[in-house]
Structures are given as structure tokens and as C-alpha cells.
Design a protein around this motif. Structure first.
Motif, PDB file in Angstrom:
ATOM      1  N   LEU A 143       0.834  -1.203   0.000  1.00  0.00           N
ATOM      2  CA  LEU A 143       0.000   0.000   0.000  1.00  0.00           C
ATOM      3  C   LEU A 143       0.871   1.256   0.000  1.00  0.00           C
ATOM      4  O   LEU A 143       1.640   1.497   0.920  1.00  0.00           O
ATOM      5  CB  LEU A 143      -0.913  -0.011   1.219  1.00  0.00           C
ATOM      6  CG  LEU A 143      -2.180   0.834   1.192  1.00  0.00           C
ATOM      7  CD1 LEU A 143      -3.002   0.562  -0.063  1.00  0.00           C
ATOM      8  CD2 LEU A 143      -3.010   0.568   2.432  1.00  0.00           C
ATOM      9  N   THR A 144       0.737   2.069  -1.058  1.00  0.00           N
ATOM     10  CA  THR A 144       1.554   3.279  -1.198  1.00  0.00           C
ATOM     11  C   THR A 144       0.735   4.570  -1.117  1.00  0.00           C
ATOM     12  O   THR A 144       1.256   5.603  -0.726  1.00  0.00           O
ATOM     13  CB  THR A 144       2.322   3.270  -2.528  1.00  0.00           C
ATOM     14  OG1 THR A 144       1.382   3.194  -3.614  1.00  0.00           O
ATOM     15  CG2 THR A 144       3.267   2.077  -2.604  1.00  0.00           C
ATOM     16  N   ILE A 145      -0.547   4.517  -1.508  1.00  0.00           N
ATOM     17  CA  ILE A 145      -1.369   5.730  -1.548  1.00  0.00           C
ATOM     18  C   ILE A 145      -2.735   5.445  -0.936  1.00  0.00           C
ATOM     19  O   ILE A 145      -3.409   4.479  -1.316  1.00  0.00           O
ATOM     20  CB  ILE A 145      -1.552   6.233  -2.997  1.00  0.00           C
ATOM     21  CG1 ILE A 145      -0.216   6.672  -3.599  1.00  0.00           C
ATOM     22  CG2 ILE A 145      -2.553   7.390  -3.042  1.00  0.00           C
ATOM     23  CD1 ILE A 145      -0.298   7.063  -5.064  1.00  0.00           C
ATOM     24  N   ILE A 146      -3.136   6.296   0.022  1.00  0.00           N
ATOM     25  CA  ILE A 146      -4.494   6.290   0.557  1.00  0.00           C
ATOM     26  C   ILE A 146      -5.022   7.712   0.435  1.00  0.00           C
ATOM     27  O   ILE A 146      -4.464   8.646   1.008  1.00  0.00           O
ATOM     28  CB  ILE A 146      -4.536   5.852   2.030  1.00  0.00           C
ATOM     29  CG1 ILE A 146      -4.039   4.411   2.187  1.00  0.00           C
ATOM     30  CG2 ILE A 146      -5.949   5.981   2.589  1.00  0.00           C
ATOM     31  CD1 ILE A 146      -3.941   3.956   3.643  1.00  0.00           C
ATOM     32  N   ASN A 147      -6.095   7.880  -0.326  1.00  0.00           N
ATOM     33  CA  ASN A 147      -6.730   9.188  -0.482  1.00  0.00           C
ATOM     34  C   ASN A 147      -8.219   9.025  -0.207  1.00  0.00           C
ATOM     35  O   ASN A 147      -8.950   8.449  -1.009  1.00  0.00           O
ATOM     36  CB  ASN A 147      -6.499   9.742  -1.889  1.00  0.00           C
ATOM     37  CG  ASN A 147      -6.965  11.190  -2.030  1.00  0.00           C
ATOM     38  OD1 ASN A 147      -7.868  11.633  -1.326  1.00  0.00           O
ATOM     39  ND2 ASN A 147      -6.351  11.925  -2.939  1.00  0.00           N
ATOM     40  N   LEU A 148      -8.652   9.530   0.950  1.00  0.00           N
ATOM     41  CA  LEU A 148     -10.059   9.469   1.351  1.00  0.00           C
ATOM     42  C   LEU A 148     -10.596  10.885   1.573  1.00  0.00           C
ATOM     43  O   LEU A 148     -11.369  11.136   2.495  1.00  0.00           O
ATOM     44  CB  LEU A 148     -10.202   8.637   2.635  1.00  0.00           C
ATOM     45  CG  LEU A 148      -9.661   7.210   2.583  1.00  0.00           C
ATOM     46  CD1 LEU A 148      -9.816   6.528   3.938  1.00  0.00           C
ATOM     47  CD2 LEU A 148     -10.347   6.393   1.499  1.00  0.00           C
ATOM     48  N   SER A 149     -10.215  11.806   0.737  1.00  0.00           N
ATOM     49  CA  SER A 149     -10.554  13.215   0.919  1.00  0.00           C
ATOM     50  C   SER A 149     -11.965  13.540   0.434  1.00  0.00           C
ATOM     51  O   SER A 149     -12.550  12.818  -0.373  1.00  0.00           O
ATOM     52  CB  SER A 149      -9.542  14.094   0.177  1.00  0.00           C
ATOM     53  OG  SER A 149      -9.527  13.791  -1.207  1.00  0.00           O
ATOM     54  N   PHE A 150     -12.503  14.640   0.964  1.00  0.00           N
ATOM     55  CA  PHE A 150     -13.819  15.161   0.566  1.00  0.00           C
ATOM     56  C   PHE A 150     -14.914  14.115   0.754  1.00  0.00           C
ATOM     57  O   PHE A 150     -15.696  13.817  -0.143  1.00  0.00           O
ATOM     58  CB  PHE A 150     -13.791  15.660  -0.886  1.00  0.00           C
ATOM     59  CG  PHE A 150     -12.952  16.886  -1.088  1.00  0.00           C
ATOM     60  CD1 PHE A 150     -13.504  18.145  -0.941  1.00  0.00           C
ATOM     61  CD2 PHE A 150     -11.610  16.777  -1.412  1.00  0.00           C
ATOM     62  CE1 PHE A 150     -12.731  19.283  -1.119  1.00  0.00           C
ATOM     63  CE2 PHE A 150     -10.827  17.904  -1.587  1.00  0.00           C
ATOM     64  CZ  PHE A 150     -11.386  19.162  -1.434  1.00  0.00           C
ATOM     65  N   ASN A 151     -14.952  13.533   1.947  1.00  0.00           N
ATOM     66  CA  ASN A 151     -16.012  12.612   2.328  1.00  0.00           C
ATOM     67  C   ASN A 151     -16.630  13.098   3.637  1.00  0.00           C
ATOM     68  O   ASN A 151     -16.510  14.265   3.984  1.00  0.00           O
ATOM     69  CB  ASN A 151     -15.453  11.193   2.440  1.00  0.00           C
ATOM     70  CG  ASN A 151     -14.975  10.654   1.098  1.00  0.00           C
ATOM     71  OD1 ASN A 151     -15.764  10.445   0.194  1.00  0.00           O
ATOM     72  ND2 ASN A 151     -13.669  10.426   0.965  1.00  0.00           N
ATOM     73  N   GLN A 152     -17.270  12.223   4.380  1.00  0.00           N
ATOM     74  CA  GLN A 152     -17.880  12.589   5.657  1.00  0.00           C
ATOM     75  C   GLN A 152     -17.390  11.661   6.766  1.00  0.00           C
ATOM     76  O   GLN A 152     -18.131  11.304   7.675  1.00  0.00           O
ATOM     77  CB  GLN A 152     -19.408  12.544   5.538  1.00  0.00           C
ATOM     78  CG  GLN A 152     -19.955  13.540   4.526  1.00  0.00           C
ATOM     79  CD  GLN A 152     -21.468  13.531   4.427  1.00  0.00           C
ATOM     80  OE1 GLN A 152     -22.165  13.091   5.331  1.00  0.00           O
ATOM     81  NE2 GLN A 152     -21.992  14.023   3.319  1.00  0.00           N
ATOM     82  N   LEU A 153     -16.119  11.306   6.697  1.00  0.00           N
ATOM     83  CA  LEU A 153     -15.537  10.393   7.677  1.00  0.00           C
ATOM     84  C   LEU A 153     -15.320  11.116   9.005  1.00  0.00           C
ATOM     85  O   LEU A 153     -15.035  12.317   9.042  1.00  0.00           O
ATOM     86  CB  LEU A 153     -14.217   9.844   7.149  1.00  0.00           C
ATOM     87  CG  LEU A 153     -14.312   9.085   5.813  1.00  0.00           C
ATOM     88  CD1 LEU A 153     -12.937   8.694   5.326  1.00  0.00           C
ATOM     89  CD2 LEU A 153     -15.200   7.860   5.944  1.00  0.00           C
ATOM     90  N   SER A 154     -15.430  10.383  10.093  1.00  0.00           N
ATOM     91  CA  SER A 154     -15.288  10.961  11.432  1.00  0.00           C
ATOM     92  C   SER A 154     -14.441  10.032  12.299  1.00  0.00           C
ATOM     93  O   SER A 154     -13.986   8.977  11.854  1.00  0.00           O
ATOM     94  CB  SER A 154     -16.665  11.189  12.066  1.00  0.00           C
ATOM     95  OG  SER A 154     -17.376   9.971  12.154  1.00  0.00           O
ATOM     96  N   GLY A 155     -14.256  10.449  13.551  1.00  0.00           N
ATOM     97  CA  GLY A 155     -13.407   9.671  14.443  1.00  0.00           C
ATOM     98  C   GLY A 155     -11.959  10.095  14.332  1.00  0.00           C
ATOM     99  O   GLY A 155     -11.649  11.184  13.832  1.00  0.00           O
ATOM    100  N   THR A 156     -11.064   9.268  14.778  1.00  0.00           N
ATOM    101  CA  THR A 156      -9.643   9.598  14.813  1.00  0.00           C
ATOM    102  C   THR A 156      -8.892   8.950  13.648  1.00  0.00           C
ATOM    103  O   THR A 156      -9.403   8.048  12.984  1.00  0.00           O
ATOM    104  CB  THR A 156      -9.023   9.132  16.142  1.00  0.00           C
ATOM    105  OG1 THR A 156      -9.206   7.710  16.275  1.00  0.00           O
ATOM    106  CG2 THR A 156      -9.688   9.822  17.320  1.00  0.00           C
TER     107      THR A 156
END
Length: 339
Positions: A143-156
Motif C-alpha cells: 500500500l503506497t497511496i491512501i486518499n479518502l478526501s472530501f467525504n464525511q468520515l469521522s473519528g480519529t
């Protein structure tokens, strides 16, 4: 021994054939979970999924297969699908890339089963209504790239990202994340400079000092509630062609002793509590093109010459008592600033 090897080869070939059929079954389940949208009307039993989705820019979906016919890339983009995350995607066990782009009606949580897809190289989910927590990936060497931008994720932010030895790009910006920034979220690569983008969340606390050891290509922590010292992100020794964004936080440190690298092309430190004076390295950093020091507590006369002709007064505006070109000249009778 040769008979055993032949049997192993036979089993492997049989497994490949069965797995290819399993991938078709998984895609049909995904279509069902998404409510049989019109854009996936070709996803029926017997369709040639390895060759049907090659026109990426003419379609809302794209599939790429390996030489053995296994699905390794799956994209959905610019769709109007109103459905939760299809957890049947986890049945595509050879997936290397998952991409969901700009589909704001996709909702629900991201299933934890995707963390068991150990062939994943990249997961890119941008511009959806997916909510819930960020999946905790552990010990994924690919795993080299994780992009979870512009969503409604919460928590830590999961501290488990520190166990991903080759993660060089992490973007969790524009979500509703809280808590502190764990150490070692990204790692240095031999082929690219790391990028860490956590902007526009509700993160608090101080930035771990271990990030000062990393030569970032980009670090963007803007629009959070972070505090403390972040001066260790800078340094004359930095080699990356870099940009550092810390704007709209509560960072508080003395800028007087910060050294700007010649490779630093931009930074935004505006709207913080940074104090001291603008150091001479600001004047001499040859690559600096896009700085912003406005809305802080800086004081004293600005350096003269070199870079200073490039920048407008807006770069230094709304500080405690900065003066000198391009700001108004310093008054000889002005009182010395309090320490």
C-alpha cells in the motif's frame, strides 16, 4: 517429487480459472448492491469484463485485469448512484486499486473487509458521502497511496498507518476527523517525497516531532485546531521541492531561528500565533515563490534585498509590528517590541 510439483501446478491453474469466475460473480453482486444502475447495464453474466471498460474517459466505470484474467483495478466515477458502499468488492481478492470519484450519493461506511485485500497498492475515494471511521490498515507492504478526501468520515486517524512501510501519500482532508495526529503516518521513499494532507478537519494537539525527520514534498495541515511548535518542519538541509501549509491553526513558535531551504517553493503560516522576526533565510531562499506570513504576531524590520522584491505587502500583513519594504518603513522613534 515431479508428480507433486505437477499436482501443485494443476491446482494453481484450476484455482485461477475458478477465481476468474469468482470475480465475475463478485462484479454481479456489486451491481446488485448498487441497485442495478443504468451505467452498469452491461454487467450481466457472461460479459467480457476485462475488455468492456477500457474507455475510462468515456464511461463512468473502468475495470483492468491481470494477464490471468483477475480484476486488479476497479473505478467508478462521476456517478449519480444512490447506494451504500458495495462490500462485495472485498470478494475481488486480487484488487490492486480501488477508485470511487465524485459520486456524492454513495453513502454508508467503508467496510473493514477492504483492509484484508493484501494486494492493494492504492485506495482512492474522493467526493462521496461515505461516513463512519477511517479503515485501519495493518502491515500492508504494497500500500503506497491512501486518499479518502472530501467525504464525511469521522473519528480519529488510525495509528495503524505507521505499520505501512511503503505508504508515501496520505490524504484525509475535508472530513470530520478529530483527535491528534499519530506519529509516522507516512514514510520516506526512494522514488518520491512523501505527502501528508490532513487539511480541513478538527484535529487538535501538537504535531509529533518525528515529522521533522521527513523530507516532505507536501504537508498540508491547514484549517484545523493544531497547536505548539512546528518549526522543525523547516530546515536548510531539506532537499525536497516542497510546500508546507499550516494556515488557520494555533501554532506558536519563534520564527526568528527558522532556516528556509533553497528547495522550499511555498509555505502558508497565516492565521497562527507565530512570533519573532522574519529571518534572513527568508530573503536568501532561492526557490521561494509563494510564502504567506500574514495574521501572526511577527515584529521587527523585514530583511532587505534578494527575494524581497518578489513579494507584496499582503505576504506580511496583519502582524504585530513588522515594517520595512514592502511594508511601510520602520520609524526611528517607534518603541522596541516587548519580548
Amino acid at each position: 517429487m515431479s508428480a507433486i510439483l505437477f499436482l501443485m501446478f494443476l491446482l494453481r491453474c484450476t484455482s485461477t480459472v475458478l477465481s476468474t469466475k469468482d470475480d465475475e460473480t463478485a462484479l454481479l453482486k456489486i451491481n446488485k448492491q448498487l441497485g442495478y444502475p443504468d451505467i452498469l447495464q452491461s454487467w450481466v453474466k457472461g460479459f467480457d469484463f476485462c475488455n468492456a471498460g477500457n474507455a475510462l474517459f468515456q464511461s463512468n466505470w473502468y475495470i483492468r485485469c491481470s494477464s490471468t484474467g483477475r480484476v486488479i483495478d476497479l473505478y467508478l466515477q462521476n456517478t449519480n448512484i444512490n447506494a451504500p458502499f458495495p462490500d462485495s468488492i472485498c470478494d475481488l481478492t486480487e484488487l490492486e486499486f480501488i477508485g470511487f470519484y465524485h459520486s456524492p450519493r454513495l453513502y454508508g461506511s467503508i467496510p473493514s473487509c477492504i483492509t484484508q485485500l493484501y494486494n492493494l497498492h492504492q485506495i482512492v475515494i474522493i467526493g462521496t458521502s461515505f461516513s463512519g471511521s477511517v479503515p485501519s490498515f495493518y502491515n500492508h507492504p504494497n500500500l503506497t497511496i491512501i486518499n479518502l478526501s472530501f467525504n464525511q468520515l469521522s473519528g480519529t486517524i488510525p495509528s495503524s498507518f505507521s505499520t505501512l512501510p511503503n505508504l508515501v501519500q496520505l490524504d484525509l482532508s475535508f472530513n470530520y476527523l478529530t483527535g491528534t495526529i499519530p506519529p509516522q503516518l507516512v514514510h520516506t521513499s526512494h522514488t518520491s517525497y512523501p505527502q501528508l494532507v490532513l487539511a480541513s478537519n478538527s484535529l487538535t494537539g501538537e504535531l509529533p516531532r518525528c515529522y521533522g525527520w521527513i523530507d516532505f514534498g507536501l504537508i498540508d495541515l491547514g484549517n484545523n485546531q493544531l497547536s505548539g511548535d512546528a518549526s522543525f518542519l523547516f530546515g536548510k538541509q531539506k532537499k525536497a521541492f516542497a510546500k508546507i501549509i499550516l494556515a488557520n491553526n494555533e501554532f506558536e513558535f519563534d520564527l526568528s531561528y527558522v532556516e528556509f531551504s533553497d528547495n522550499l517553493y511555498g509555505f502558508d503560516l497565516s492565521h497562527n500565533k507565530i512570533y519573532g522576526k522574519v529571518p534572513d533565510s527568508f530573503m536568501t531562499a532561492t526557490g521561494l515563490l509563494d510564502p504567506n506570513l500574514s495574521f501572526n504576531k511577527l515584529c521587527g524590520e523585514l530583511p532587505k534585498g534578494n527575494n524581497m522584491g518578489r513579494f507584496s505587502a499582503a505576504v506580511f500583513a496583519n502582524n504585530t509590528c513588522l515594517c520595512g519594504y514592502p511594508l511601510p518603513p520602520c520609524s526611528a522613534s517607534a518603541p522596541a517590541p516587548s519580548p
